[in-house]
Design a protein around this motif. Sequence first.
Motif, short mmCIF file in Angstrom:
data_model
loop_
_atom_site.label_atom_id
_atom_site.label_comp_id
_atom_site.label_asym_id
_atom_site.label_seq_id
_atom_site.Cartn_x
_atom_site.Cartn_y
_atom_site.Cartn_z
N LYS A 34 0.39 13.20 -11.32
CA LYS A 34 -0.77 13.94 -10.81
C LYS A 34 -1.97 13.03 -10.63
N PRO A 35 -2.56 13.03 -9.43
CA PRO A 35 -3.80 12.30 -9.23
C PRO A 35 -4.95 13.08 -9.83
N ASN A 36 -6.03 12.38 -10.18
CA ASN A 36 -7.13 13.13 -10.77
C ASN A 36 -7.99 13.82 -9.72
N GLY A 37 -8.07 13.24 -8.52
CA GLY A 37 -8.76 13.90 -7.43
C GLY A 37 -10.18 14.31 -7.73
N LYS A 38 -11.00 13.37 -8.21
CA LYS A 38 -12.37 13.74 -8.57
C LYS A 38 -13.30 13.71 -7.37
N LYS A 39 -13.62 12.48 -6.89
CA LYS A 39 -14.64 12.35 -5.86
C LYS A 39 -14.02 11.90 -4.54
N PRO A 40 -14.52 12.44 -3.41
CA PRO A 40 -14.05 11.98 -2.10
C PRO A 40 -14.59 10.59 -1.82
N PRO A 41 -13.97 9.85 -0.91
CA PRO A 41 -14.48 8.53 -0.58
C PRO A 41 -15.88 8.63 -0.01
N THR A 42 -16.71 7.64 -0.25
CA THR A 42 -18.08 7.69 0.23
C THR A 42 -18.15 7.23 1.67
N GLU A 43 -19.32 7.49 2.27
CA GLU A 43 -19.51 7.09 3.66
C GLU A 43 -19.43 5.58 3.81
N GLU A 44 -19.90 4.83 2.77
CA GLU A 44 -19.93 3.38 2.86
C GLU A 44 -18.53 2.78 2.78
N LYS A 45 -17.68 3.36 1.97
CA LYS A 45 -16.34 2.81 1.79
C LYS A 45 -15.31 3.91 1.90
N LYS A 46 -14.57 3.90 2.97
CA LYS A 46 -13.55 4.92 3.21
C LYS A 46 -12.18 4.32 2.89
N GLN A 47 -11.57 4.85 1.87
CA GLN A 47 -10.28 4.30 1.43
C GLN A 47 -9.26 4.36 2.55
N TYR A 48 -9.31 5.41 3.37
CA TYR A 48 -8.30 5.56 4.41
C TYR A 48 -8.41 4.53 5.52
N LEU A 49 -9.48 3.72 5.52
CA LEU A 49 -9.63 2.67 6.53
C LEU A 49 -9.17 1.30 6.03
N GLU A 50 -8.85 1.21 4.75
CA GLU A 50 -8.42 -0.07 4.20
C GLU A 50 -7.04 -0.44 4.76
N VAL A 51 -6.89 -1.69 5.12
CA VAL A 51 -5.69 -2.17 5.82
C VAL A 51 -4.42 -1.87 5.04
N GLU A 52 -4.46 -1.99 3.74
CA GLU A 52 -3.25 -1.77 2.96
C GLU A 52 -2.74 -0.33 3.10
N TYR A 53 -3.62 0.59 3.50
CA TYR A 53 -3.21 1.97 3.67
C TYR A 53 -2.96 2.33 5.14
N THR A 54 -3.79 1.81 6.04
CA THR A 54 -3.61 2.16 7.46
C THR A 54 -2.31 1.62 8.04
N LYS A 55 -1.79 0.55 7.45
CA LYS A 55 -0.56 -0.04 7.99
C LYS A 55 0.70 0.72 7.56
N VAL A 56 0.53 1.68 6.67
CA VAL A 56 1.70 2.43 6.19
C VAL A 56 1.97 3.62 7.10
N ARG A 57 3.13 3.63 7.73
CA ARG A 57 3.55 4.70 8.63
C ARG A 57 4.99 5.09 8.27
N VAL A 58 5.48 6.16 8.85
CA VAL A 58 6.88 6.54 8.61
C VAL A 58 7.74 6.34 9.85
N VAL A 59 7.12 5.89 10.93
CA VAL A 59 7.88 5.54 12.14
C VAL A 59 7.32 4.24 12.68
N ASP A 60 8.11 3.53 13.46
CA ASP A 60 7.66 2.24 13.98
C ASP A 60 7.72 2.19 15.51
N PHE A 61 7.59 3.37 16.15
CA PHE A 61 7.60 3.38 17.61
C PHE A 61 6.31 4.01 18.14
#
Length: 244
Positions: A34-61
């Motif tokens: 279970k994640p703790n899910g406390k605070k959303p990402p801030t405007e200054e730093k958006k976790q979903y834009l970090e390369v280690e996460y954006t490069k993860v997909r479930v298809v490669d086409f």
Amino acid sequence: MAEDSSRDPTGEPSGHDFSRNLLKTLFHRKSKGKPNGKKPPTEEKKQYLEVEYTKVRVVDFDLKELVVLPREIDLNEWLASNTTTFFNLINLQYSTISEFCTGDTCQAMTACNTVYYWYDEKGKKTKCTAPQYVDFVMSLVQKLVTDEDIFPTKYGKEFPNAFETLVKKICRYLFHVLAHIYWSHYRESVAMDLHGHLNTLYTHFIVFIREFNLVDPKETSIMDDLSEVLCTPLPPAQNHVTER
């Protein structure tokens, strides 16, 4: 939350195979704790834009191949089939983090610096919690996509004149849900190892609404930074496809 609805596939098999596989994987996902899910990402730093996460997909086409209208398919039928599929998938994706999206943690339906208000059938504006807003969205869309007079499934039955307008309304609401998941619940998605599915679903949806001009670009501009990253194909060596 509205229950999933189904529609007979009318497009190319590859697109529907991908959707079925995504549904199957999400239904049978293994909990990573279970994640703790406390605070959303801030405007200054958006976790979903970090390369280690954006490069993860479930298809490669290239997902654009899945949304182009086949020559033998009627436009309205194609819009209906895809819209219903996206409703099912986004509804399911939200369900994976719904226990963390409560009236206490998400007191308003937000994404970036935007607060979404709900407008009822009489046009009354209501500020509600995120789970209330999502429930309104899913209930409304469920009602529309299961209405044979709006989303006909029987051969020979015509689509209503206002069909495209309704599809645009549905897609706008579904975008709000996706934007909220990224803004407020991306950490939970990462903790459950579902961010690859979320990235792929978001990219597929954005490519679809752009192909048929279904949502005003001003409406989606709050997520342009993510859309630009995800809709730009990664070089093969960098495309980390999650295998299931």
